[in-house]
Design a protein around this motif. Structure first.
Motif, PDB file in Angstrom:
ATOM      1  N   UNK A   4      -7.544  -1.877  10.063  1.00 14.88           N
ATOM      2  CA  UNK A   4      -8.248  -2.822  10.926  1.00 14.88           C
ATOM      3  C   UNK A   4      -7.462  -3.040  12.199  1.00 14.88           C
ATOM      4  N   UNK A   5      -8.163  -3.265  13.303  1.00 15.79           N
ATOM      5  CA  UNK A   5      -7.449  -3.649  14.518  1.00 15.79           C
ATOM      6  C   UNK A   5      -6.820  -5.021  14.300  1.00 15.79           C
ATOM      7  N   UNK A   6      -5.713  -5.254  14.951  1.00 13.15           N
ATOM      8  CA  UNK A   6      -5.064  -6.545  14.754  1.00 13.15           C
ATOM      9  C   UNK A   6      -5.433  -7.524  15.855  1.00 13.15           C
ATOM     10  N   UNK A   7      -6.328  -7.101  16.744  1.00 14.44           N
ATOM     11  CA  UNK A   7      -6.642  -8.018  17.836  1.00 14.44           C
ATOM     12  C   UNK A   7      -8.034  -7.720  18.363  1.00 14.44           C
ATOM     13  N   UNK A   8      -8.478  -8.605  19.192  1.00 17.02           N
ATOM     14  CA  UNK A   8      -9.681  -8.337  19.978  1.00 17.02           C
ATOM     15  C   UNK A   8     -10.981  -8.592  19.240  1.00 17.02           C
ATOM     16  N   UNK A   9     -12.046  -8.377  19.969  1.00 11.42           N
ATOM     17  CA  UNK A   9     -13.374  -8.749  19.519  1.00 11.42           C
ATOM     18  C   UNK A   9     -14.259  -7.510  19.386  1.00 11.42           C
ATOM     19  N   UNK A  10     -13.925  -6.477  20.138  1.00 15.91           N
ATOM     20  CA  UNK A  10     -14.681  -5.229  20.040  1.00 15.91           C
ATOM     21  C   UNK A  10     -15.980  -5.240  20.810  1.00 15.91           C
ATOM     22  N   UNK A  11     -16.655  -4.123  20.783  1.00 18.39           N
ATOM     23  CA  UNK A  11     -17.932  -3.977  21.478  1.00 18.39           C
ATOM     24  C   UNK A  11     -19.004  -3.628  20.459  1.00 18.39           C
ATOM     25  N   UNK A  12     -20.068  -4.360  20.439  1.00 18.51           N
ATOM     26  CA  UNK A  12     -21.161  -4.052  19.522  1.00 18.51           C
ATOM     27  C   UNK A  12     -20.945  -4.667  18.152  1.00 18.51           C
ATOM     28  N   UNK A  13     -22.036  -4.774  17.413  1.00 20.99           N
ATOM     29  CA  UNK A  13     -22.027  -5.526  16.161  1.00 20.99           C
ATOM     30  C   UNK A  13     -21.028  -4.993  15.153  1.00 20.99           C
ATOM     31  N   UNK A  14     -21.095  -3.688  14.891  1.00 16.60           N
ATOM     32  CA  UNK A  14     -20.213  -3.112  13.869  1.00 16.60           C
ATOM     33  C   UNK A  14     -18.756  -3.245  14.288  1.00 16.60           C
ATOM     34  N   UNK A  15     -18.521  -3.041  15.564  1.00 19.62           N
ATOM     35  CA  UNK A  15     -17.168  -3.171  16.076  1.00 19.62           C
ATOM     36  C   UNK A  15     -16.668  -4.615  15.954  1.00 19.62           C
ATOM     37  N   UNK A  16     -17.578  -5.576  16.178  1.00 18.98           N
ATOM     38  CA  UNK A  16     -17.195  -6.979  15.984  1.00 18.98           C
ATOM     39  C   UNK A  16     -16.758  -7.181  14.540  1.00 18.98           C
ATOM     40  N   UNK A  17     -17.585  -6.665  13.634  1.00 22.83           N
ATOM     41  CA  UNK A  17     -17.264  -6.821  12.214  1.00 22.83           C
ATOM     42  C   UNK A  17     -15.889  -6.244  11.925  1.00 22.83           C
ATOM     43  N   UNK A  18     -15.651  -5.096  12.505  1.00 28.35           N
ATOM     44  CA  UNK A  18     -14.387  -4.400  12.268  1.00 28.35           C
ATOM     45  C   UNK A  18     -13.207  -5.200  12.821  1.00 28.35           C
ATOM     46  N   UNK A  19     -13.371  -5.649  14.068  1.00 32.28           N
ATOM     47  CA  UNK A  19     -12.267  -6.369  14.707  1.00 32.28           C
ATOM     48  C   UNK A  19     -12.005  -7.726  14.069  1.00 32.28           C
ATOM     49  N   UNK A  20     -13.064  -8.382  13.686  1.00 32.89           N
ATOM     50  CA  UNK A  20     -12.891  -9.760  13.209  1.00 32.89           C
ATOM     51  C   UNK A  20     -12.655  -9.823  11.706  1.00 32.89           C
ATOM     52  N   UNK A  21     -12.544  -8.670  11.068  1.00 30.40           N
ATOM     53  CA  UNK A  21     -12.411  -8.702   9.610  1.00 30.40           C
ATOM     54  C   UNK A  21     -11.173  -9.484   9.173  1.00 30.40           C
TER      55      UNK A  21
END
Lengths: 530, 312, 284, 501
Positions: free
Chosen positions: B164-181
């Motif tokens: 998982x990324x350790x920061x940020x919000x990402x772009x797009x729904x799936x990316x948000x899910x990934x970043x905010x996990x």
């Protein structure tokens, strides 16, 4: 062959002080088609026995002995689960808490049908409607989708009955089914149970503390005390010829058998005058509840004035208005010619001392954190009538007066029985030497034997201390024995008032007549059966 | 009472609350020592520069006058400008609102099923080992500081495993899910235990309710009784707690936002308090107040849908 | 055979089984252990908690430093033991302060009702609508960081929970007949509130308070992380964890031991709360 | 049901793991310092300083060797008396295509000097007149000869902005569609979070920027910055905590060159309060601090203990100066001589971990000679207000110099007549004040060296402040990145950076 045979049933509860036996070696048989009464006072084990039949005891209970249903041994959870609902069903004392508040009436009744008979939703619903009609719920179709809180107590009990009977069980266990209900409602429910028994041959076990209720519909009765059966037999035999000393005590304590305690006065002098008193509360939805409306009453010095009525009749509101716990929204209360509402300062303090009240619930009316002695002494020193230590000494004398042993002085309410609590409450009320004592349903939460003692105590105190007493009760039989004059309330209004003997002999309104007729009375019931 | 008057009354109730909130927040923030102008301009600014900017922003006027003009502007829909960023407060808030909402929703999606599962298992095994185990897990979850857990998670799942990324919000729904996990899990780890304890207690209490005995007497199976009767009746108190917690999360996820570098409303608020960015604080407080009321209202409506007693 | 001479029967609702005793005892034991550690810190702690040792920074646990040393060479064990003083104090003070405010407001609002109630409850609404952390940060900002100010901030913010709880209880209790009786006996309102209402609403408040203590300690730690907690060099667990956070990978012991301390102390509070609530539930 | 749910979770988790980030090839730089404004005159805060350089070109720039090189000005000429500077502008355009003219230059320079709330007007204080001779020629007249002036033209806030645009739109000109003159323009600004910059197609330097732009991300928490650096979510990061430098250096994809900076850590003392009002008291405080040990404890050996009140990366820094070194016995004696009454002093700090560490060390070391102290931690807002109002006893803090010329440095840190009371310490020495002006006016390098050596000797001996150490920049760079460094003046060499992904 008996439908149910209970053999050597015993129930023990685990506690931190070791096991406590609630039911000891109880055996009895239930014959098909009969109504068996199980009578006893609180702690007698009657309800535990009843619940044990359906395995409804809490986990910490250990059950011994055998229960045979139709020859089958109901041992183990599976065996009990197999008969629940289909063969044996049960109704309870407090219908309100036994209905799921989040489920509609119709669903309550349809629920067991769907489970046991696998009916579709529509079929179950149709069947439920029939059942609700059969327990005589008015306008049943419209009420199918009503919620429990929208129904009256009597209606709820009928729903509970319909739901219990949905799968046509052969045995219905009824645990104090009418105790929380008004007398007229009680009469209706008892009539329903009796009809169910007659029409469909439903076998019933009726648990009650009230011999009057038992006498009205039961064939046989077993008397329980301290977890044991002390006497069993046909109702007629037990009532007319009790074998056990305790049974005799129980029967002797029935209100109808109490001695006449009323002493009508020769030359009445007025003490209180209620002039057109009204108490209205606004409701949240903007309406108005007329708890008491246009009541005119006068109470005489030294008399015992009874106020009867069913729940919601306004009788307690009237009492609280007199003690100034409630301010009337209309009219006024006159005490010795002065308007109570205008009292202030020293006059008000004097009035508070002169008028005292004893409450209905033995436990709730005492501060659980204070000992009996502290409770009784508190008003004395708070009113500056004595020092704190002197008040404590005076409290002991008051305990003597209400026949409470001094050894109970340091007990808190939890360590006292209901009757003992009421004695503390009476002593507290008497601590300020009042002239008027209002007793609001003081015995309705007590066992009959205790009720008899409290009534005797009140009678004695009334004589000794020249007290005026307002006795509020839903129990007409008690009022008849205890009060000089009676007022009947209904829906916040005074229906009629008069000397006790006159009123009972020739009630002038239909409502009073109905009330009198509905009141269960053991002797009257026996007389009617005979 | 019908639902329109119900909601109407609620909205009416919010008016004095809003006035109170604006008063308290305005004067409270003004009382914090520290000059926003000095913070904005930095230590190298001259006194003259500081004074000039104070005048430009009207910060030299009496505090009552400032409050009144603030109220006046708010009523006309103008939340003002950020002292620090010189951009409209509303833009700032709207920039961060979706992130915070997404995070809160994510946390709920993770927490609620876990809560129900754990509470049900615990309640149905009251006093036995699964119950005790869940209780220990709950207590650990409640007591482990999020900022500590956050660092460990970031290093292990983010750096070491690279999941998982350790920061940020990402772009797009799936990316948000990934970043905010990771942030969502970190938050769920203390939220779920809190709700679980509450729900478990309610379940156990309801298990002993009279209507349960009545249902048993009718021969209904235990599982059905649990689902249809006990669970439903237990949800209500937990629902109320949930409302309180959602309101708390909207502003209280500051720590998670900082640890995982996903600035949301919480981080904006802390930054604004530290920077004495008065107008942003005011605007955010207003948003929080409205959010709190909206959540309470939603919970009330939801409760009314479940419980027929409350709607009358 | 009369009611009077019969032995006092078991009250139908009296506890037949003392549920929760074990939990409460276990929790109390944990708390007691920490109390002893706190009061005897001077005896138990091997070092001065604030003594720096710039030669032995970030030493892993060994015979000389059982819990290792921190980034300034201070003995972690000693700091954990001394930290108990601060955290226990924080747990108690942080609960008692808002409890006192909340109970007072709740009693007054619930007992008197009417306009008083409406105004007080509006104030509660206002406080609730503020995000908890933000309000605490703002108040700490006004007063300056530090534990005492944190407690004051809590008293100003966290009281609402108590106020609501107490008010709800008071609404129930004030309808009970012993309160009616006290009124009928002509007792003054303060007497009734303090002598008859208050003692009987404290039970459920107490249970909440024990759990709240955990929240207070945790929130304190989070404030430490945000740099608003205890003033250095005070040994406070939350601040120790926050301080040790940059070193969490190369010197895990700085965070771990105060963390364990915090968990065990919280466990004590929660167990006591659970135990009490089970007992109260059974006997209610 | 439980099982089904667990499956669902696993599936969702796997989906998340596989979803990778996909962004343009921007260089991602993490810094704890926020960009609070895009207007170069509005802030002198570290984060904004880092940003301004990327958006606005100055007339001159500093090349890789540290020497002044042509910027927007192709040529410049200083009159013999040193009071007139004439610059010739190259043909350059703003990001919106407008030509950059002498009018824009005059506007920008005067804006720095004259705007009432200009954050840092100091570099232009000596500017008397600015005139546009023609579209490409600017004539700057100084109040008097001023040696560092050319260097000051390179300072972060002297970037050239569009006169037309700023006059037309005011504050808005720096929020939306910002017109820039530097290598980059603003792609998207999310205040409090990040700034995305894209190459300015009209940038005057041919072939620059050599990359697709950058993402300047604010990451307040140092652990998070390290995590992001380690996981490859950043290509460069500011301020790796000293304790983690070794760990980051050990990573094969990252380098940490520890570049020299003009940063200096010092202890400020309020010289109106005992015991610092007496020279002996200050000397005692200075001699009590084991700066070598402190430097080592805080930076794990990365920094150089300081010996002078000026940063060691400045021109004319005197490495031979040795006064008030660590000597507890002498410190004790000096403290006694100061007549210190044992009053407990307060060490005021901001809430950064490093500051806390310094304060705890100071407290311990001062405690050993008998100065009792308590530590008071406040947030930065309160800190700066109290510092500037002189409401403090002592505080560890830092500063840096925008140029390598010491003029601005001495004006900032030891000058009693330059507007900030010697960095708010109230230190004042008339001789030093005289030397400050003399150093600015003097154009002979050897003489200047002597002047600044004198200033350092006097102020260090009199303890204008206590120098602690000179830290390098603890910046981390991905090895995929080439050409990115931070100049001592806090400017990224971003336009020349290249990244291979």
């Amino acid at each position: 062959m008996s439908l149910v045979s209970v053999q050597g049933l015993s129930v023990t509860f685990a506690s931190d002080k070791g096991p406590v036996a609630a039911v000891r070696n109880v055996s009895f048989d239930l014959n098909p088609g009969e109504i068996l009464g199980i009578v006893g006072e609180s702690g007698s084990g009657k309800s535990v026995t009843c619940r044990a039949l359906l395995g409804l005891l809490p986990r910490r209970a250990t059950v011994g002995g055998r229960i045979l249903y139709d020859g089958r041994d109901l041992a183990g959870a599976a065996a009990i689960q197999a008969v629940r609902g289909r063969e044996i069903s049960m109704i309870f004392q407090n219908p309100a808490s036994h209905l799921d508040p989040l489920m509609t009436i119709g669903d309550h009744v349809a629920e067991p049908l769907r489970f046991h008979f696998g009916l579709s939703a529509a079929e179950a619903r149709a069947e439920a409607l029939k059942l609700l009609e059969s327990v005589r719920i008015r306008d049943a179709a419209a009420r199918m989708d009503a919620w429990p809180h929208q129904l009256s107590g009597g209606m709820k009990q009928r729903v509970l009955i319909a739901s219990a009977l949905a799968c046509k069980p052969r045995l219905l266990l009824a645990d104090e089914p009418t105790t929380a209900l008004d007398v007229t409602v009680q009469a209706g429910i008892l009539q329903l149970l009796r009809d169910l028994n007659r029409e469909s041959g439903l076998t019933m076990a009726l648990v009650s503390h009230d011999l009057g209720v038992i006498a009205e519909i039961c064939d046989r009765v077993i008397v329980m005390r301290g977890g044991e059966v002390i006497e069993a037999g046909l109702v007629r035999d037990v009532v007319t010829n009790p074998q056990h000393e305790y049974t005799r005590l129980l029967i002797g304590a029935q209100p109808g058998r109490l001695p006449q305690m009323a002493e009508p006065q020769e030359a009445p002098a007025g003490l209180f005058e209620l002039k057109d008193v009204a108490v209205h509360f606004p409701t949240r939805s903007g309406g108005m509840v007329r708890a008491v409306d246009g009541v005119n009453l006068s109470i005489h010095k030294g008399e015992c004035f009874g106020i009867v009525g069913e729940s919601g009749s306004g009788k307690s509101t009237v009492a609280r208005t007199i003690v100034r716990l409630i301010t009337p929204t209309g009219g006024r209360v006159m005490f010795e010619g002065k308007s109570v509402g205008d009292l202030a300062g020293a006059d008000l303090t004097a009035y508070r001392r002169a008028v005292q009240m004893v409450f209905q619930s033995p436990f709730d009316s005492l501060n659980p954190r204070m000992t009996a002695q502290q409770t009784i002494a508190e008003p004395i020193w708070r009113h500056g009538l004595a020092s704190k230590s002197a008040a404590m000494a005076r409290a002991l004398q008051l305990m003597d007066m209400v026949e409470l042993p001094r050894s109970f002085a340091t007990r808190r309410p939890r360590a006292l029985s209901g009757g003992q609590c009421q004695r503390v409450g009476i002593a507290r009320a008497l601590a300020l030497s009042p002239r008027l004592l209002i007793a609001d349903e003081v015995t309705s939460a007590l066992d009959v034997t205790v009720q008899a003692q409290i009534l005797r105590l009140l009678t004695r105190l009334r004589k000794e201390r020249d007290l005026t007493v307002i006795y509020i009760s839903h129990d007409l039989t008690v009022v008849r024995k205890f009060c000089d004059r009676v007022a009947v309330f209904q829906g916040g209004r005074l229906v009629e008032t008069g000397a006790t003997a006159d009123l009972f002999a020739s009630p002038s309104t239909g409502y009073t007549r109905d009330l009198i007729a509905a009141a269960p009375d053991m002797d009257q019931a026996m007389a009617e059966r005979a | 009472m019908n639902s329109i008057t119900f909601i109407g009354r609620r909205l009416l109730q919010i008016v004095p609350v809003l006035i109170g909130i604006s008063l308290v927040s305005f004067f409270l923030i003004m009382m914090i020592p520290g000059d926003p102008v000095r913070i904005v301009l930095g230590p190298r600014a001259t006194e003259a520069a500081v004074a000039a900017m104070r005048q430009e922003w009207g910060l030299d006027r009496p505090i009552w006058a400032q409050y009144l003009s603030y109220v006046g502007n708010t009523l006309t829909g103008d939340l003002g400008q950020s002292l620090k960023f010189r951009v409209p407060v509303l833009d700032l808030v709207l920039q961060y609102l979706p992130r915070t909402m997404f995070l809160v929703a994510y946390v709920l999606v993770l927490s609620l099923p876990a809560t129900i599962l754990m509470a049900v298992i615990a309640a149905r095994n009251e006093g036995r080992w699964p119950d005790q185990l869940i209780r220990v897990i709950s207590i650990l979850g409640m007591t482990i500081p999020v900022f500590w857990l956050g660092v460990l998670f970031a290093r292990y799942f983010g750096v070491k495993l690279g999941w998982f990324p350790v920061s940020g919000y990402g772009e797009g729904f799936v990316d948000h899910l990934h970043h905010l996990f990771l942030p969502a899990v970190s938050t769920s780890l203390w939220l779920a235990p809190l709700l679980t304890r509450n729900l478990r207690a309610a379940l156990i209490e309801q298990t002993e309710a009279d209507y349960v005995a009545a249902s048993r007497a009718k021969g209904l199976p235990e599982g059905y009784i649990f689902r249809r009767h006990i669970l439903r009746n237990s949800v209500l108190p937990t629902l109320n707690l949930l409302g309180v917690m959602i309101a708390f999360l909207i502003g209280g996820s500051v720590v998670v936002e900082i640890v995982y570098a996903v600035p949301g409303l919480g981080a904006l608020m802390v930054g604004s308090v530290l920077g004495r960015d008065y107008f942003v604080i005011q605007g955010l407080t207003l948003v929080y107040a409205i959010a709190t009321v909206a959540i309470t209202l939603a919970i009330d409506i939801f409760t009314a849908a479940i419980d027929p007693r409350t709607s009358e | 055979m009369t009611d009077v001479v019969s032995p006092a029967p078991v009250h139908p609702a009296a506890p037949r089984f003392r549920h929760g005793t074990i939990e409460a005892a276990l929790g109390a034991a944990l708390l007691l252990a920490w109390l002893i550690a706190a009061f005897g810190a001077g005896v138990f702690a091997p070092y001065d908690p604030n003594a720096l040792d710039l030669v032995a920074m970030l030493t892993p646990p060994d015979a000389a430093h059982w819990f290792g040393t921190d980034h300034l060479g201070r003995d972690v064990l000693s700091r954990v033991i001394y930290g108990a003083r601060i955290d226990i104090w924080m747990g108690f003070a942080g609960v008692i302060a808002p409890l006192a405010v909340g109970v007072t407001v709740g009693l007054i609002a619930g007992y008197f009702g009417g306009l008083t109630d409406t105004i007080l409850m509006r104030i509660v609404d206002i406080t609730v609508a503020f995000p908890f952390f933000i309000l605490v940060i703002a108040i700490v900002g006004v007063l300056g960081p530090g534990l005492v100010n944190y407690i004051i901030a809590l008293a100003l913010v966290a009281w609402v929970a108590y106020a609501r709880l107490v008010r709800a209880e008071v609404l129930v209790v004030k309808r009970l007949e012993y309160v009616q009786a006290a009124r009928a006996l002509g007792f003054s309102d303060p007497v009734i509130i303090l002598r008859h209402v208050l003692p009987n609403v404290l039970g459920s408040i107490t249970i909440y308070a024990w759990t709240d203590a955990v929240m207070v300690i945790l929130a304190g730690a989070s404030l430490g992380f945000l740099g608003l907690g205890a003033q250095p060099p005070t040994a406070e667990w939350g601040v120790m964890i926050a301080d040790g956070q940059p070193y969490v990978l190369q010197a895990w012991w700085i965070c771990l031991f105060p963390g364990i301390a915090m968990v065990t102390l919280s466990l004590g509070f929660i167990l006591v709360s659970d135990g009490l609530s089970r007992r109260l539930r059974v006997s209610a | 049901m439980a099982l089904r749910f667990a499956h669902l979770l696993t599936a969702a988790a796997m989906a998340l793991v596989c979803a990778g980030p996909a962004m343009a090839d921007k260089i991602r730089i993490g810094s704890p310092y926020p960009t609070t404004t895009l207007d170069p005159i509005r802030s002198a805060n570290a984060g904004s300083i880092e940003t301004f350089g990327q958006l606005y070109s100055r007339l001159l720039r500093v090349d890789e060797t540290g020497a002044l090189a042509p910027g927007l000005a192709e040529k410049w000429d200083v009159s013999a008396d040193g009071t007139v500077v004439t610059l010739t502008l190259r043909d350059a355009k703003f990001s919106n295509g407008d030509p950059i003219t002498a009018d824009d230059v005059v506007f920008s320079l005067l804006r720095v000097r004259d705007t009432p709330d200009s954050a840092y007007p100091a570099p232009m204080q000596m500017l008397d007149k600015a005139e546009a001779v023609d579209a490409h020629t600017v004539k700057l007249t100084l109040k008097s000869a001023f040696a560092p002036f050319l260097g000051n033209l390179e300072v972060f806030n002297i970037g050239i902005v569009s006169k037309k645009d700023v006059e037309a739109r005011g504050d808005k000109a720096f929020v939306e569609n910002v017109v820039t003159s530097g290598p980059y323009m603003v792609e998207k600004w999310v205040p409090n979070d990040r700034l995305l910059i894209a190459p300015n197609p009209n940038y005057w330097r041919e072939g620059y920027p050599k990359n697709d732009g950058a993402e300047l991300i604010e990451v307040a928490d140092s652990n998070t910055r390290v995590s992001m650096m380690l996981s490859g979510e950043l290509d460069a990061a500011r301020e790796i905590p000293w304790s983690q430098v070794a760990e980051v250096q050990a990573n094969e994809n990252i380098e940490m060159p520890l570049e020299p900076s003009t940063v200096i850590y010092i202890v400020l003392m309020n010289q109106t309060r005992a015991p610092f009002d007496k020279l002996e008291g200050r000397q005692a405080a200075a001699m009590a601090l084991d700066t070598a040990a402190m430097s080592n404890a805080v930076t794990f050996g990365a920094a150089t203990p300081a010996n002078s009140t000026l940063p060691n990366a400045l021109k004319f820094y005197d490495p031979t100066l040795k006064v008030n070194g660590f000597d507890p016995a002498a410190a004790k004696a000096a403290l006694e001589a100061s007549g210190y009454d044992g009053r407990e002093i307060t060490i005021l700090i901001t809430d950064e971990p490093e500051r806390e560490k310094q304060a705890v060390l100071m407290q311990a070391l001062w405690g050993q000679i008998g100065i009792k102290s308590k530590i008071e931690k406040t947030d930065a807002g309160t800190f700066w207000t109290r510092l500037t109002e002189g409401d403090y006893d002592a505080t560890p803090t830092w500063w840096y110099n925008e140029t390598t010329d010491p003029d601005l440095a001495v004006r900032w840190s030891v000058c009693g007549t330059c507007g900030n009371k010697s960095y708010y310490t109230n230190y004042e020495n008339a001789e030093v004040d005289r030397l400050v002006e003399a150093g600015a006016a003097e154009r002979d390098e050897t003489k200047r060296a002597q002047i600044y050596a004198d200033i350092q000797r006097i102020t260090t001996t009199e303890v204008a402040d206590i120098p602690l150490y000179y830290p390098p920049f603890a910046n981390a760079y991905s090895k995929k990145l080439t050409g990115l460094r931070m100049t001592p003046a806090l400017q990224w060499t971003l336009e020349g950076a290249e990244i291979t992904k």
